[in-house]
Design an enzyme around this catalytic site. Structure first.
Site, PDB file in Angstrom:
ATOM      1  N   ASP A   1     -11.522   3.712  36.342  1.00 52.63           N
ATOM      2  CA  ASP A   1     -10.826   3.815  35.063  1.00 52.63           C
ATOM      3  C   ASP A   1      -9.908   2.607  34.940  1.00 52.63           C
ATOM      4  OD1 ASP A   1     -12.088   6.203  34.527  1.00 52.63           O
ATOM      5  OD2 ASP A   1     -10.463   7.432  35.297  1.00 52.63           O
TER       6      ASP A   1
ATOM      7  N   ASP B   1     -16.828  18.212  28.274  1.00 48.89           N
ATOM      8  CA  ASP B   1     -15.467  18.255  28.813  1.00 48.89           C
ATOM      9  C   ASP B   1     -14.957  19.683  28.700  1.00 48.89           C
ATOM     10  OD1 ASP B   1     -15.818  15.552  29.057  1.00 48.89           O
ATOM     11  OD2 ASP B   1     -13.927  15.004  28.097  1.00 48.89           O
TER      12      ASP B   1
END
Length: 260
Positions: free
Chosen positions: A149, A31
């Protein structure tokens, strides 16, 4: 079309044929925020693990065949790290990279494609423009996967928190436009180390014959073993994040679980 071609077609589009069982992708995550590697699963984390280039090299040395590379700033509308993302993809020559984070329109998709990544993962927020998603899938096919998600039974845009729609209804739409692959995340589990949401994954697997990648909640090797147990139902891989960074287990140990 020959019977052999028909069989190949069914295997590619149907529920988890032998080809789908040939491997289980493990994708260690990187990330990226403000040019640094940060703890996966927490966009507000200020804890840095240093250079994404160095982390990528570490995962490659540990045996990674895939890397999940996320532009956190783009995902949360706080800027972008495109130049660095491209440099990391270049560093990963010889292995596959899945680029993700804020890819919700043609401009961001074009930028992601220009990195040379093996796969581009569209943001859940992109699903608010389904005609564009259909166009992207039609144009780029298997190079595109779609993030699902999930919070409860709803899809939620990670950056804004905006409700996108009912999981099953949107998934049906994606099936109708021939989406090739999904990345499924229970957002309440992401970064929690409390285990993946197996019930959610089984729900999605029951609705599609396409490969599904699990994301979020993996904290122990036993969690990974449970996910491998869903392989016969079409689970094609898992993204590893926080557990690797905090030392719950090593990538080498994880690879042994999926390759045993």
């Amino acid at each position: 079309m020959s019977s052999q071609d028909n069989n190949a077609s069914r295997q590619d589009t149907g529920a988890a044929g032998a080809h789908e069982l040939s491997s289980f992708e493990l994708l260690p995550a990187i990330d990226v925020s403000n040019g640094l590697s940060v703890r996966p699963g927490n966009e507000n984390s200020h804890e840095s693990f240093g250079s994404p280039m160095d982390i990528a090299s570490e995962w490659i040395a540990s045996g990674a065949n895939w890397i999940h590379l996320v532009d956190i700033d783009a995902a949360y509308g706080k800027g972008e790290n495109r130049k660095l993302i491209s440099e990391v993809v270049s560093r990963c020559s010889g292995i596959n990279v899945q680029v993700s984070g804020g890819i919700r329109d043609q401009e961001s998709l074009t930028a992601a494609l220009q990195t040379g990544a093996s796969r581009i993962n569209l943001a859940t927020s992109a699903l608010m423009d389904m005609p564009w998603v259909e166009s992207a899938i039609s144009t780029y096919g298997k190079q595109i996967s779609v993030s699902l998600d999930v919070s409860g039974s709803r899809l939620v845009a990670r950056g804004s928190g905006e409700a996108v729609g009912d999981l099953e209804l949107v998934l049906l739409q994606l099936e109708q436009i021939a989406c090739a692959r999904y990345v499924v995340t229970d957002i309440k589990r992401d970064g929690s180390l409390n285990g993946p949401n197996l019930e959610l994954l089984e729900q999605v697997l029951s609705l599609t014959g396409k490969p599904v990648i699990a994301s979020g909640g993996i904290g122990e090797l036993s969690d990974l073993e449970a996910l491998v147990g869903l392989r016969s139902k079409g689970l094609a891989g898992a993204i590893l994040g926080k557990a690797l960074y905090v030392g719950r287990f090593s990538l080498e140990q994880a690879l042994k679980v999926v390759n045993s």
